[in-house]
Design an enzyme around this catalytic site. Structure first.
Site, PDB file in Angstrom:
ATOM      1  CG  ASP A  34      -6.636 -30.029  46.689  1.00 60.31           C
ATOM      2  OD1 ASP A  34      -7.383 -30.851  47.235  1.00 60.31           O
ATOM      3  OD2 ASP A  34      -6.366 -30.061  45.467  1.00 60.31           O
ATOM      4  CD  GLU A 154     -12.735 -41.081  57.848  1.00 60.51           C
ATOM      5  OE1 GLU A 154     -11.800 -40.726  58.568  1.00 60.51           O
ATOM      6  OE2 GLU A 154     -13.865 -41.344  58.312  1.00 60.51           O
ATOM      7  CG  PHE A 155     -14.171 -46.944  58.493  1.00 64.43           C
ATOM      8  CD1 PHE A 155     -14.058 -48.075  57.685  1.00 64.43           C
ATOM      9  CD2 PHE A 155     -13.216 -46.743  59.471  1.00 64.43           C
ATOM     10  CE1 PHE A 155     -13.021 -48.985  57.853  1.00 64.43           C
ATOM     11  CE2 PHE A 155     -12.172 -47.647  59.652  1.00 64.43           C
ATOM     12  CZ  PHE A 155     -12.074 -48.771  58.849  1.00 64.43           C
ATOM     13  CG  LEU A 156     -15.747 -39.920  55.496  1.00 63.11           C
ATOM     14  CD1 LEU A 156     -16.502 -39.678  54.218  1.00 63.11           C
ATOM     15  CD2 LEU A 156     -15.026 -38.661  55.913  1.00 63.11           C
ATOM     16  NE  ARG A 157     -22.599 -43.586  57.282  1.00 69.60           N
ATOM     17  CZ  ARG A 157     -23.598 -43.662  58.163  1.00 69.60           C
ATOM     18  NH1 ARG A 157     -24.605 -44.481  57.961  1.00 69.60           N
ATOM     19  NH2 ARG A 157     -23.603 -42.903  59.256  1.00 69.60           N
ATOM     20  N   GLY A 276     -32.169 -52.241  44.913  1.00 64.66           N
ATOM     21  CA  GLY A 276     -32.251 -51.064  44.049  1.00 64.66           C
ATOM     22  C   GLY A 276     -31.377 -51.197  42.832  1.00 64.66           C
ATOM     23  CB  CYS A 283     -15.850 -45.890  48.322  1.00 64.77           C
ATOM     24  SG  CYS A 283     -15.163 -44.331  48.897  1.00 64.77           S
TER      25      CYS A 283
HETATM   26  N1  NAD Z   1     -15.372 -40.275  49.334  1.00 65.02           N
HETATM   27  C1  NAD Z   1     -15.608 -41.136  50.305  1.00 65.02           C
HETATM   28  O1  NAD Z   1     -16.746 -41.357  50.722  1.00 65.02           O
HETATM   29  C2  NAD Z   1     -14.468 -41.886  50.939  1.00 65.02           C
HETATM   30  C3  NAD Z   1     -14.676 -42.559  52.149  1.00 65.02           C
HETATM   31  C4  NAD Z   1     -13.621 -43.241  52.729  1.00 65.02           C
HETATM   32  C5  NAD Z   1     -12.391 -43.268  52.086  1.00 65.02           C
HETATM   33  N2  NAD Z   1     -12.222 -42.626  50.902  1.00 65.02           N
HETATM   34  C6  NAD Z   1     -10.896 -42.663  50.271  1.00 65.02           C
HETATM   35  O2  NAD Z   1     -10.234 -41.419  50.544  1.00 65.02           O
HETATM   36  C7  NAD Z   1      -9.425 -41.029  49.432  1.00 65.02           C
HETATM   37  C8  NAD Z   1      -9.830 -39.649  48.951  1.00 65.02           C
HETATM   38  O3  NAD Z   1     -11.156 -39.736  48.474  1.00 65.02           O
HETATM   39  P1  NAD Z   1     -12.007 -38.425  48.148  1.00 65.02           P
HETATM   40  O4  NAD Z   1     -13.381 -38.879  47.825  1.00 65.02           O
HETATM   41  O5  NAD Z   1     -11.809 -37.403  49.225  1.00 65.02           O
HETATM   42  O6  NAD Z   1     -11.245 -37.931  46.820  1.00 65.02           O
HETATM   43  P2  NAD Z   1     -11.423 -36.538  46.072  1.00 65.02           P
HETATM   44  O7  NAD Z   1     -11.112 -36.809  44.660  1.00 65.02           O
HETATM   45  O8  NAD Z   1     -12.720 -35.904  46.437  1.00 65.02           O
HETATM   46  O9  NAD Z   1     -10.273 -35.603  46.696  1.00 65.02           O
HETATM   47  C9  NAD Z   1      -8.907 -35.790  46.471  1.00 65.02           C
HETATM   48  C10 NAD Z   1      -8.229 -34.423  46.536  1.00 65.02           C
HETATM   49  O10 NAD Z   1      -6.812 -34.614  46.484  1.00 65.02           O
HETATM   50  C11 NAD Z   1      -6.265 -33.556  45.721  1.00 65.02           C
HETATM   51  N3  NAD Z   1      -4.936 -33.937  45.238  1.00 65.02           N
HETATM   52  C12 NAD Z   1      -4.608 -34.860  44.295  1.00 65.02           C
HETATM   53  N4  NAD Z   1      -3.269 -34.885  44.130  1.00 65.02           N
HETATM   54  C13 NAD Z   1      -2.753 -33.987  44.983  1.00 65.02           C
HETATM   55  C14 NAD Z   1      -1.420 -33.544  45.275  1.00 65.02           C
HETATM   56  N5  NAD Z   1      -0.370 -34.059  44.641  1.00 65.02           N
HETATM   57  N6  NAD Z   1      -1.257 -32.599  46.203  1.00 65.02           N
HETATM   58  C15 NAD Z   1      -2.311 -32.069  46.846  1.00 65.02           C
HETATM   59  N7  NAD Z   1      -3.584 -32.421  46.619  1.00 65.02           N
HETATM   60  C16 NAD Z   1      -3.799 -33.373  45.691  1.00 65.02           C
HETATM   61  C17 NAD Z   1      -7.286 -33.346  44.613  1.00 65.02           C
HETATM   62  O11 NAD Z   1      -7.157 -32.077  44.015  1.00 65.02           O
HETATM   63  C18 NAD Z   1      -8.607 -33.501  45.379  1.00 65.02           C
HETATM   64  O12 NAD Z   1      -9.069 -32.261  45.885  1.00 65.02           O
HETATM   65  C19 NAD Z   1      -9.593 -42.153  48.406  1.00 65.02           C
HETATM   66  O13 NAD Z   1      -8.563 -43.096  48.593  1.00 65.02           O
HETATM   67  C20 NAD Z   1     -10.918 -42.769  48.767  1.00 65.02           C
HETATM   68  O14 NAD Z   1     -11.010 -44.112  48.369  1.00 65.02           O
HETATM   69  C21 NAD Z   1     -13.226 -41.924  50.322  1.00 65.02           C
END
Ligand code: NAD
Length: 474
Positions: A34, A154-157, A276, A283
Site C-alpha cells: 500500500d 471480487e464479490f465479498l460483502r 429501507g 460499491c
Molecule cells: N469494498 C467492497 O465491499 C468491495 C467489494 C468488491 C469489490 N470492491 C472493489 O475493490 C476495489 C477496492 O475497494 P476497497 O473497498 O478495498 O477500496 P479501499 O479504498 O478500501 O482500498 C484501496 C487501497 O488501495 C491503496 N492504494 C491506492 N493507490 C495505491 C497505489 N498506487 N499503490 C498502492 N496502494 C494504493 C489505498 O491506500 C487503499 O488502502 C474497488 O474497485 C471496489 O469497487 C470493493
C-alpha cells in the site's frame, strides 16, 4: 496442497487486505503493498485498519509470516508470480469509474517486470480494462510474452468479507491463456478442491469438502461484465422493493409481509428485498453509474440503470419527509441518529445513507447526537463534532432527551434495544425507523409513535400520556 504461489496484492483496503490474509490462510506466500505509509506502519505493528469479522484473528495468525506488508511495490512485484490489483476505482465526474489509481499501479508494475507475471484485476473495473492494462504495459516496453492479464472480480460483502472470500458462491476468472488459467486455478485450488475445508483450523462457512467452492472460467470481458451486472442486479432488487414499499404505504399494506411473500418464490429469493433507506457504500452507487456509462459508450440506453439510481436517490427524501411530517419543524429539535455506517457490521461510511440523512438534518437546523458500534471514528472525520453534531458512547446516551430517535443502520444492537429504557431516556417516544427493525405493534405496546418504511405509521399510540403509559405497561 499444490505448490504455494507467491502473490502480491496491491492495495490493503476492504478488498486487498482481506484477499491478502485469505490467500495466506489458503497457504500461499503473500506480500501486500500500500502507498499509505500510515496504514502499512499500523499493519506492521499488529494493528487492524478496518472493522471486519475474523480479520484480527487471521492477521494474528499470518501477519509477518505468510503475509507481509510493505510500501515497496517494485520489489514485491519482482518476487511474485501473481500480482492482484485491489486499489480503489471511485466514481468520476461523468459517472465512469476513475481508473487513475489502477493506471498508476500498472505503470509501476511495468517498470518492475523482468520475467513472466500474471496481473490480476481484483478491483471492480469497466469492460475492456484488461485491454487498457495490456496497452499501458506495452507502452512501457514490457514484452507481450512477459505477462497475462486476468479479470478476477471480487464479490465479498463488507462485514462478512473473510467468510465470503473463503466460502464464495463462485470464483469468476476471466482469462485468455492456458498459462494464466493454470496459475489462477492453482491459487484457488484449496477452495475448489475442498482441501481447505478439510483442515481442522479452517474457518467454518457454507462450503465444505463435499461442497467446495465453484470456479467459472470466462473471457476477461465477460468477467468484467459479470461483476458490474451482479452489483446492478442487487441494486435493482433494493430499488424494486423500495418502490413497492412506497406503493404499499399508500394502500395500508405492509412491505414486510409483501417482501416475505415475494421472497418465498424460489425464482426470486428473499435476499436484498429489505425496504429501507436505499443502498449506499463504496460499491453499488458507483458501480451502477459506471455500468451505465459503459452502456452509453457502446451507444446503448440502459434506462433501467437510470431508474434504479433515481429510486435510490429519492428514497432518502422519502425518509427525510417522514422525519419532517412526524416532527413538523426541525430547527432546534434534538434527534438521536442510531447508525452511521452504510450497513451493519462495517465501519465503512462511504456513500452512507445515514450520513446523507444527518447532513440534511443539520442543514435544516436540527441538533444530532449519533451513535454507531463501529463507524464513530470515521464519521467524526466527515462530520466534525460541534454544538449541533455530537457523538454518544451508546444508543441510550444518544437518545437522552431526544425529540425523536432515528434508526439509520440495521445493526443487530439496534434491533435489540431495551425499549422501556429507551422510552425513559427520550423526551418524546418517537422512533422513525429507516430499516424496519421492529414490528409496529410491539413499538405501540411500548408507547412509541413508530414510523417505518412501507408500513402504516402508528401516530396514535402516544396520544395522552405517552411515557407514563409505557412505563406502567412494563
Ligand atoms: N469494498 C467492497 O465491499 C468491495 C467489494 C468488491 C469489490 N470492491 C472493489 O475493490 C476495489 C477496492 O475497494 P476497497 O473497498 O478495498 O477500496 P479501499 O479504498 O478500501 O482500498 C484501496 C487501497 O488501495 C491503496 N492504494 C491506492 N493507490 C495505491 C497505489 N498506487 N499503490 C498502492 N496502494 C494504493 C489505498 O491506500 C487503499 O488502502 C474497488 O474497485 C471496489 O469497487 C470493493
Amino acid at each position: 496442497m499444490s505448490k504455494p504461489v507467491s502473490i502480491c496484492v496491491i492495495g490493503s483496503g476492504y478488498v486487498g487486505l482481506v484477499a491478502a490474509v485469505c490467500f495466506a490462510e489458503m497457504g500461499h506466500e503473500v506480500i501486500c503493498v500500500d502507498n499509505d505509509e500510515r496504514k502499512v506502519k499500523m499493519l506492521h505493528q499488529g494493528g487492524v485498519p478496518i472493522y471486519e469479522q475474523h480479520l484480527p484473528e487471521l492477521l494474528r495468525k499470518h501477519g509477518g509470516r505468510n503475509v507481509k506488508f510493505t510500501t515497496n511495490l517494485g520489489e514485491s512485484v519482482k518476487n511474485s508470480e501473481a500480482i492482484f490489483i485491489a486499489v480503489g476505482t471511485p466514481q468520476g465526474d461523468t459517472g465512469a469509474a476513475d481508473l487513475s489509481f489502477v493506471e498508476a499501479v500498472v505503470s509501476e508494475i511495468a517498470n518492475a517486470i523482468r520475467e513472466y507475471k500474471v496481473i490480476v484485476e481484483k478491483s471492480t473495473v469497466p469492460v475492456y480494462t484488461n485491454e487498457w492494462i495490456s496497452r499501458v504495459l506495452h507502452r512501457h516496453g514490457v514484452a507481450p510474452n512477459d505477462f497475462d492479464i486476468v479479470s478476477n472480480p471480487e464479490f465479498l460483502r463488507e462485514g462478512t468479507a473473510i467468510s465470503d472470500f473463503l466460502h464464495p458462491d463462485r470464483i469468476v476468472v476471466g482469462v485468455g491463456t492456458e498459462r494464466a488459467s493454470e496459475l489462477l486455478c492453482r491459487i484457488y485450488a484449496p477452495l475448489t478442491d475442498g482441501s481447505y475445508y478439510q483442515r481442522e483450523d479452517a474457518l467454518p462457512g457454507v462450503c465444505n469438502p463435499h461442497k467446495p467452492a465453484r470456479i467459472l472460467l470466462t473471457s476477461a470481458q465477460s468477467a468484467e461484465i459479470i461483476k458490474h451486472a451482479s452489483n446492478a442486479f442487487l441494486a435493482l432488487k433494493i430499488s424494486f422493493i423500495n418502490a413497492v414499499a412506497n406503493l404499499a404505504e399508500t394502500v395500508d399494506a405492509d412491505i414486510e409481509e409483501i417482501a416475505a411473500g415475494i421472497g418465498m418464490d424460489s425464482r426470486i429469493g428473499p435476499k436484498f428485498l429489505r425496504a429501507g433507506l436505499g443502498y449506499g457504500g463504496s460499491c453499488f452507487p458507483k458501480d451502477v453509474a459506471a455500468f451505465q456509462w459503459v452502456a452509453q459508450q457502446q451507444g446503448l440506453k440502459f434506462q433501467l440503470l437510470e431508474e434504479i439510481r433515481r429510486i435510490n436517490d429519492a428514497q432518502q427524501d422519502v425518509y427525510f419527509n417522514k422525519i419532517r411530517s412526524t416532527l413538523w419543524t426541525l430547527r432546534g429539535k434534538r434527534v438521536a441518529a442510531l447508525g452511521l455506517a452504510f450497513k451493519a457490521d462495517t465501519d465503512d461510511i462511504r456513500e452512507s445513507p445515514a450520513i446523507a440523512v444527518i447532513r440534511k438534518l443539520l442543514e435544516a437546523g436540527a441538533c444530532v447526537t449519533a451513535y454507531d458500534p463501529a463507524a464513530m471514528e470515521k464519521a467524526q472525520q466527515l462530520l466534525a463534532p460541534s454544538e449541533s453534531m455530537q457523538y454518544a458512547a451508546n444508543l441510550y446516551e444518544a437518545s437522552k432527551d431526544a425529540d425523536a430517535v432515528l434508526i439509520l443502520t440495521e445493526w443487530k444492537e439496534f434491533a435489540e434495544i431495551d425499549l422501556p429504557r429507551l422510552n425513559r431516556a427520550v423526551k418524546f417516544p418517537i422512533v422513525i425507523d429507516g430499516r424496519n427493525l421492529y414490528h409496529p405493534d410491539r413499538m405501540a405496546e411500548h408507547g412509541f409513535t413508530y414510523v417505518s418504511i412501507g408500513r402504516p405509521g402508528r401516530y396514535y399510540a402516544t396520544q395522552g400520556k405517552p411515557k407514563q403509559a409505557a412505563l406502567q405497561a412494563e
